[in-house]
Design a protein around this motif. Structure first.
Motif, PDB file in Angstrom:
ATOM      1  N   GLN B 283    -130.285 -49.877  10.821  1.00  0.00           N
ATOM      2  CA  GLN B 283    -131.736 -49.816  10.988  1.00  0.00           C
ATOM      3  C   GLN B 283    -132.413 -49.038   9.865  1.00  0.00           C
ATOM      4  N   ARG B 284    -131.684 -48.878   8.760  1.00  0.00           N
ATOM      5  CA  ARG B 284    -132.141 -48.049   7.659  1.00  0.00           C
ATOM      6  C   ARG B 284    -133.445 -48.557   7.045  1.00  0.00           C
ATOM      7  N   ASP B 285    -133.520 -49.839   6.794  1.00  0.00           N
ATOM      8  CA  ASP B 285    -134.694 -50.370   6.085  1.00  0.00           C
ATOM      9  C   ASP B 285    -135.982 -50.156   6.875  1.00  0.00           C
ATOM     10  N   ALA B 286    -135.912 -50.421   8.163  1.00  0.00           N
ATOM     11  CA  ALA B 286    -137.102 -50.234   8.999  1.00  0.00           C
ATOM     12  C   ALA B 286    -137.505 -48.762   9.023  1.00  0.00           C
ATOM     13  N   ALA B 287    -136.513 -47.890   9.089  1.00  0.00           N
ATOM     14  CA  ALA B 287    -136.800 -46.453   9.122  1.00  0.00           C
ATOM     15  C   ALA B 287    -137.450 -46.012   7.816  1.00  0.00           C
ATOM     16  N   LEU B 288    -136.897 -46.474   6.695  1.00  0.00           N
ATOM     17  CA  LEU B 288    -137.458 -46.089   5.388  1.00  0.00           C
ATOM     18  C   LEU B 288    -138.895 -46.576   5.247  1.00  0.00           C
ATOM     19  N   ALA B 289    -139.153 -47.778   5.732  1.00  0.00           N
ATOM     20  CA  ALA B 289    -140.514 -48.320   5.642  1.00  0.00           C
ATOM     21  C   ALA B 289    -141.489 -47.457   6.436  1.00  0.00           C
ATOM     22  N   GLU B 290    -141.060 -47.021   7.607  1.00  0.00           N
ATOM     23  CA  GLU B 290    -141.957 -46.207   8.426  1.00  0.00           C
ATOM     24  C   GLU B 290    -142.146 -44.822   7.800  1.00  0.00           C
ATOM     25  N   LEU B 291    -141.078 -44.246   7.305  1.00  0.00           N
ATOM     26  CA  LEU B 291    -141.201 -42.942   6.643  1.00  0.00           C
ATOM     27  C   LEU B 291    -142.170 -43.042   5.457  1.00  0.00           C
ATOM     28  N   GLN B 292    -142.002 -44.113   4.692  1.00  0.00           N
ATOM     29  CA  GLN B 292    -142.859 -44.291   3.519  1.00  0.00           C
ATOM     30  C   GLN B 292    -144.340 -44.436   3.910  1.00  0.00           C
ATOM     31  N   SER B 293    -144.569 -45.155   5.004  1.00  0.00           N
ATOM     32  CA  SER B 293    -145.960 -45.335   5.443  1.00  0.00           C
ATOM     33  C   SER B 293    -146.574 -43.991   5.838  1.00  0.00           C
ATOM     34  N   TRP B 294    -145.783 -43.125   6.439  1.00  0.00           N
ATOM     35  CA  TRP B 294    -146.300 -41.805   6.828  1.00  0.00           C
ATOM     36  C   TRP B 294    -146.552 -40.931   5.600  1.00  0.00           C
ATOM     37  N   VAL B 295    -145.653 -41.015   4.632  1.00  0.00           N
ATOM     38  CA  VAL B 295    -145.836 -40.222   3.407  1.00  0.00           C
ATOM     39  C   VAL B 295    -147.101 -40.685   2.685  1.00  0.00           C
ATOM     40  N   THR B 296    -147.223 -42.003   2.559  1.00  0.00           N
ATOM     41  CA  THR B 296    -148.379 -42.572   1.860  1.00  0.00           C
ATOM     42  C   THR B 296    -149.695 -42.198   2.539  1.00  0.00           C
ATOM     43  N   ALA B 297    -149.659 -42.182   3.861  1.00  0.00           N
ATOM     44  CA  ALA B 297    -150.866 -41.864   4.622  1.00  0.00           C
ATOM     45  C   ALA B 297    -151.149 -40.359   4.655  1.00  0.00           C
ATOM     46  N   GLY B 298    -150.278 -39.581   4.058  1.00  0.00           N
ATOM     47  CA  GLY B 298    -150.482 -38.137   4.036  1.00  0.00           C
ATOM     48  C   GLY B 298    -150.129 -37.442   5.346  1.00  0.00           C
ATOM     49  N   LYS B 299    -149.420 -38.151   6.225  1.00  0.00           N
ATOM     50  CA  LYS B 299    -149.056 -37.549   7.516  1.00  0.00           C
ATOM     51  C   LYS B 299    -147.760 -36.744   7.454  1.00  0.00           C
ATOM     52  N   LEU B 300    -147.001 -36.989   6.414  1.00  0.00           N
ATOM     53  CA  LEU B 300    -145.672 -36.384   6.314  1.00  0.00           C
ATOM     54  C   LEU B 300    -145.561 -35.762   4.929  1.00  0.00           C
ATOM     55  N   LYS B 301    -145.430 -34.425   4.915  1.00  0.00           N
ATOM     56  CA  LYS B 301    -145.306 -33.735   3.629  1.00  0.00           C
ATOM     57  C   LYS B 301    -143.845 -33.614   3.245  1.00  0.00           C
ATOM     58  N   VAL B 302    -143.576 -33.858   1.986  1.00  0.00           N
ATOM     59  CA  VAL B 302    -142.203 -33.773   1.495  1.00  0.00           C
ATOM     60  C   VAL B 302    -142.015 -32.439   0.798  1.00  0.00           C
ATOM     61  N   GLN B 303    -141.072 -31.672   1.279  1.00  0.00           N
ATOM     62  CA  GLN B 303    -140.820 -30.365   0.685  1.00  0.00           C
ATOM     63  C   GLN B 303    -139.433 -30.358   0.058  1.00  0.00           C
ATOM     64  N   GLU B 304    -139.398 -30.075  -1.242  1.00  0.00           N
ATOM     65  CA  GLU B 304    -138.116 -30.048  -1.946  1.00  0.00           C
ATOM     66  C   GLU B 304    -137.920 -28.717  -2.641  1.00  0.00           C
ATOM     67  N   ASP B 305    -136.692 -28.365  -2.814  1.00  0.00           N
ATOM     68  CA  ASP B 305    -136.304 -27.079  -3.379  1.00  0.00           C
ATOM     69  C   ASP B 305    -135.236 -27.409  -4.427  1.00  0.00           C
ATOM     70  N   VAL B 306    -135.728 -27.699  -5.640  1.00  0.00           N
ATOM     71  CA  VAL B 306    -134.835 -28.198  -6.692  1.00  0.00           C
ATOM     72  C   VAL B 306    -134.404 -27.048  -7.600  1.00  0.00           C
ATOM     73  N   ILE B 307    -133.126 -26.867  -7.718  1.00  0.00           N
ATOM     74  CA  ILE B 307    -132.566 -25.775  -8.533  1.00  0.00           C
ATOM     75  C   ILE B 307    -131.999 -26.383  -9.803  1.00  0.00           C
ATOM     76  N   ASP B 308    -132.322 -25.756 -10.886  1.00  0.00           N
ATOM     77  CA  ASP B 308    -131.934 -26.331 -12.163  1.00  0.00           C
ATOM     78  C   ASP B 308    -130.579 -25.801 -12.614  1.00  0.00           C
ATOM     79  N   GLY B 309    -129.743 -26.699 -13.091  1.00  0.00           N
ATOM     80  CA  GLY B 309    -128.495 -26.274 -13.728  1.00  0.00           C
ATOM     81  C   GLY B 309    -127.280 -26.445 -12.850  1.00  0.00           C
ATOM     82  N   PHE B 310    -126.389 -27.319 -13.308  1.00  0.00           N
ATOM     83  CA  PHE B 310    -125.167 -27.633 -12.571  1.00  0.00           C
ATOM     84  C   PHE B 310    -124.376 -26.386 -12.168  1.00  0.00           C
TER      85      PHE B 310
END
Lengths: 333, 333
Positions: B283-310
């Motif tokens: 059910q991955r594709d349907a889930a991704l589509a719904e997640l994307q719609s929420w992100v696009t609509a500004g309902k779901l904020k994406v928080q990332e914590d990216v650390i530089d350097g292997f």
């Protein structure tokens, strides 16, 4: 209706440790007068259940039982007078009458039962025990043909039926019970594939040997160490039907739960689900019909343990908690 | 492809207590040569997950990681050479490449991902974290509008998404996290209704105050005492989605499970269900589509914590286990 008195057994004190005869007292109470909407019933067979003891710890799916009141308990009873259009004298009902000769109970809290011989079957196979086994195994455990089903307190009222239904469904069935006699009975008389004696002291090893392909469904009546052992042996996507926790009832409940929660639940994607028989009440008639067809066909043996004499009710419960009974224990009033 | 060497981080020793930098070693390994059916990939972003630590204890849903091998871990990687018709150079994939610059991996173990900016979203909202939150909450927890949903590790990669999806579904959402800053962020930025700081030391009381109507769905990332507190506050027919047990990973796992198992599971007719994201892959594709719609609509904020350097990967994992991160932590290689 020649008796002028209503014998009652009171819970005089809530036990903090093991339940004993000192926690009860037999008294002569007043004959209750049914109010509007109530029926006056005479108890015929009192059901004894590990849950009786759990109610003394506090609120469960019902309110806690309180000290210096009539001990709560279900029974098969006969209506002797009724202030409700729903019931007439002579009707046979199941309800929480408490441990007494007579009780006045709202008719809506009584379940009308068919007349049947033996009447005891209304408390065993066609009562809460049979329905609990039926719904818990089939609707919560959901075993598939060829799967391995383990049930604890396997010689008890519910467990003995669970194992037999699992056999009817084509499962490999392992019972866990206390003592060689019970274990032999499970395999020789009830058709279980194997039985593990938890009093032997090496439950995990014995269970692992009896279930070389792992456990798919565990019907848990006991909790504690046996649940822990089963968790470790569950297969991926296994189901644990949580019916009771007898190991925790008579004494001080353990301060901890079984190891493996939630770690093994995650890793193996297990489902642990609690249930009580009332959750499935809308499917009662179909379940009873199927149970009856199995009994009639000789596929399901009904085992009852009927103790004579109202005054023996406390002893009967204390003995049940010690694992004395085989099949459904009740007291003939 | 100018690098001649393949930097690798080995797990030199399995930790028996807390994970530390001494358990890892950075080495220059050989450039792997892909066999038939394999692709040579260059890692771009390494995913850091509490599960990395759990793999050190033993077999989980995957084999245990072993000492003196490249540390296992998922990453977003780019195909640089392929001996499989399924992949061509330039393809972006997700897979268990381990902690190294280059890996040769069977193509069937790699999931082809779309090209997207920022690429980091393939590890956060559109990766395992987002899908775990989505499936675990909606397919396991099954919250209904108006119900109370509690999520632990609420500021983490999965928890922060779980809480936001629960808000989208009209639930009352309470997050449990460590520290005032994280708690403020949950309510002020992510729209949680309340947040409980477990470092405050009175989690049960705070949670009870935050959930006066009890808990209907608990999304459990941590196990241990917090699971025990939630069990005590669950409503009848509540659901516990068992996603992880972070409290048990970094150190010696507890010898006991939470109190209330199975007693409260029976009495309240709870469902505890473990899951991993792979269970819902169809059910991955349907889930991704719904997640994307929420992100696009500004309902779901994406928080990332990216650390530089292997070379910072071990430190990044150790910090994650200590609760340093907010949202999805990853290392840019």
């Amino acid at each position: 209706m020649s008796e002028a008195v209503n014998r009652q057994i009171l819970l005089v004190e809530k036990p903090t440790g093991k339940l004993g005869p000192e926690h009860f007292k037999l008294v002569d109470g007043a004959m209750p007068a049914p109010k509007d909407g109530e029926a006056l019933v005479r108890t015929r067979y009192i059901s004894l259940d590990a849950a009786n003891r759990a109610w003394m710890h506090g609120a469960t799916y019902r309110a806690a039982v309180e000290a210096n009141t009539v001990m709560a308990g279900g029974s098969i009873a006969e209506v002797v007078a009724s202030n409700s259009p729903a019931l007439v004298p002579g009707d046979i009902v199941f309800g929480d009458t408490g441990w007494q000769d007579y009780a006045a109970v709202p008719a809506k809290h009584l379940t009308k039962m068919p007349r049947m011989e033996p009447m005891t079957h209304l408390l065993s196979i066609y009562g809460v025990a049979g329905l609990t086994a039926y719904f818990g195994l089939l609707h919560v455990g959901k075993p598939k043909e060829g799967e391995t089903v383990v049930v604890s307190a396997a010689a008890g009222s519910v467990g003995s039926i669970v194992g037999q239904i699992a056999k009817i469904k084509g499962c490999n069935v392992i019972g866990i019970a206390g003592g060689k006699d019970k274990c032999n009975w499970l395999t020789a008389e009830l058709g279980f594939d194997a039985a593990v004696d938890y009093k032997d002291g090496a439950t995990f090893k014995a269970l692992r040997a009896a279930a070389p392909n792992g456990i798919d469904v565990y019907f848990d009546n006991v909790g504690g160490d046996i649940l822990e052992a089963c968790l470790a042996l569950m297969n991926n996507r296994g189901r644990i039907a949580c019916c009771g926790a007898i190991s925790q009832y008579d004494g001080v409940p353990s301060a901890h739960g079984p190891r493996g929660v939630p770690g093994l639940i995650v890793v193996k994607r297990l489902i642990m689900q609690g249930f009580i028989v009332m959750d499935f009440i809308d499917q009662r008639d179909a379940a009873l019909a199927e149970l009856q067809s199995w009994v009639t066909a000789g596929k399901l043996k009904v085992q009852e343990d009927v103790i004579d004499g109202f005054e023996n009710t406390p002893k009967a419960l204390i003995g049940l908690l010690a694992g004395e009974n085989r099949g459904k224990r009740m007291v003939k009033v």
